[in-house]
Scaffold this motif. Sequence first.
Motif, mmCIF file in Angstrom:
data_model
loop_
_atom_site.group_PDB
_atom_site.id
_atom_site.type_symbol
_atom_site.label_atom_id
_atom_site.label_comp_id
_atom_site.label_asym_id
_atom_site.label_seq_id
_atom_site.Cartn_x
_atom_site.Cartn_y
_atom_site.Cartn_z
ATOM 1 N N HIS A 1 -5.974 -10.637 -1.664
ATOM 2 C CA HIS A 1 -6.476 -9.340 -1.229
ATOM 3 C C HIS A 1 -5.358 -8.294 -1.196
ATOM 4 C CE1 HIS A 1 -10.121 -11.384 -0.506
ATOM 5 N NE2 HIS A 1 -9.758 -11.976 0.623
ATOM 6 N N VAL B 1 -5.370 -4.582 -3.204
ATOM 7 C CA VAL B 1 -5.233 -3.252 -2.596
ATOM 8 C C VAL B 1 -4.041 -2.511 -3.195
ATOM 9 C CG1 VAL B 1 -4.828 -2.025 -0.444
ATOM 10 C CG2 VAL B 1 -6.359 -3.978 -0.474
ATOM 11 N N LYS C 1 -11.171 1.918 0.622
ATOM 12 C CA LYS C 1 -11.489 0.921 1.640
ATOM 13 C C LYS C 1 -12.910 0.401 1.462
ATOM 14 C CE LYS C 1 -11.014 -0.061 6.550
ATOM 15 N NZ LYS C 1 -10.594 0.459 7.866
ATOM 16 N N PHE D 1 -12.762 -2.147 -1.154
ATOM 17 C CA PHE D 1 -12.129 -3.356 -0.628
ATOM 18 C C PHE D 1 -13.104 -4.153 0.239
ATOM 19 C CE2 PHE D 1 -8.995 -5.195 2.572
ATOM 20 C CZ PHE D 1 -8.702 -6.273 1.750
ATOM 21 N N GLU E 1 -8.636 -8.469 7.553
ATOM 22 C CA GLU E 1 -8.201 -7.858 6.298
ATOM 23 C C GLU E 1 -8.375 -6.340 6.319
ATOM 24 O OE1 GLU E 1 -6.676 -9.039 3.716
ATOM 25 O OE2 GLU E 1 -6.571 -11.075 4.473
ATOM 26 N N GLN E 2 -9.447 -5.845 6.948
ATOM 27 C CA GLN E 2 -9.635 -4.392 7.055
ATOM 28 C C GLN E 2 -8.522 -3.757 7.882
ATOM 29 O OE1 GLN E 2 -13.682 -2.916 7.807
ATOM 30 N NE2 GLN E 2 -14.432 -5.012 7.494
ATOM 31 N N PHE F 1 -5.445 -3.129 5.718
ATOM 32 C CA PHE F 1 -5.637 -2.312 4.516
ATOM 33 C C PHE F 1 -4.502 -1.297 4.342
ATOM 34 C CE2 PHE F 1 -7.442 1.651 2.745
ATOM 35 C CZ PHE F 1 -7.726 1.210 1.468
#
Length: 389
Positions: free
Chosen positions: A289, A293, A338, A341, A358-359, A362
């Motif tokens: 991830h 990003v 976002k 994502f 994970e958020q 970011f």
Amino acid sequence: MASTTSTNLSYAYINFLKDQEKDIVPVQNIQNFHPKNAEDFVSKKAYMVTWRDLASDADSAEEGEYKAQILMLGATEEELEERISHTRVRVPKILDTSVESSSDDDEALIVRSTIAKERKQKKRDQASAQQKSLKTLLAENIAKKKASPLFPTSSKGNGRCLCGLEAKYEGAKKRCHQAENKVTELEATIKKLKQEEEVYRTLNIKLQTELLNKGCEVTSQLPGTSGSTKLTKKKPSLPSCPTISDDSDEDVASADSNKYPVVDGKVDIGGGITISEEQWDALEAQQKHSIFVKDLSVAVWGSEELKNRSVDGKICPRFKDHRDARPALTPKKLKSMKAVFVDRLRRRGTPSDEMEKEQGLFKKYISGKISDINRLERRKAKAMDTTSL
């Protein structure tokens, strides 16, 4: 592999205590530090490091002294970067951040360390001697036991001993017989359960076959299908289960592609942002991830734009006295990124707790990418200065 000598230790990988930023600096920039080998440093000790902004002009380069801890030593920057990329560098906590002002304290630390090692060695020697003494005593006792008769010499004592042994033997024989009976019972139970399982499996297969046949028969009699055009009157039966066609995966893929339409080789990811189809395919192929990003931020802004921006427009505490705050990234684009994502996490079946984590990371991923770009620019500038000299 032989350890690196002090003459080859030219660079150190450090962690600044104020903002927890990591960097590679020359060893000569660390005050009162003269390592003899690659392990000659204390990772839980604070050192005073002279930092210089290599991105500025050589004549007006900004400098400052900051507390940092040493994590790794190496001969070249390339060697340290290679080791960092293949090894997870542990950053120990520092309780005492005071900086020693001279090498005398280093010598005192070495003396204390030597004394501690001598004490440990002394304790090990004492424990070894005690263990050796116990082994000798045990060997003597075993020799005495071997020399003594197995049973007492008196007939009365022999009778009691034999009776005790016979009682123990009978008890063990009885327990063994009980265990054998229990094993036989369990084997019979297992055999019976296996037979019942086979019967249930056969009945289950037969029931599923009948249900599928009935479902197909009802479907073939519906209006508009091949065969009979009207239903025949039958006894009420179970409704047919929904079937999964071979085109289900194609439908899902079509739904995902409709969410990000492709026009003239450009993929619309929302918010008026388009990237090339090749970039989108490369992003979808990423497993991590964080890499997704970082690469997405480069695809949206480009490296040249990112190196002069910051995520929120805030200045780093390390540079607050030497540099102005950089412009923040466009909030609208950040919001669209976002959303892409979050959609990726959802499509990959990420658990809710991991998705929330994970958020939260970011913006940190994007900030890390900006740091990577600036670090590469400083390395290029330093290489050019070296070449010009």
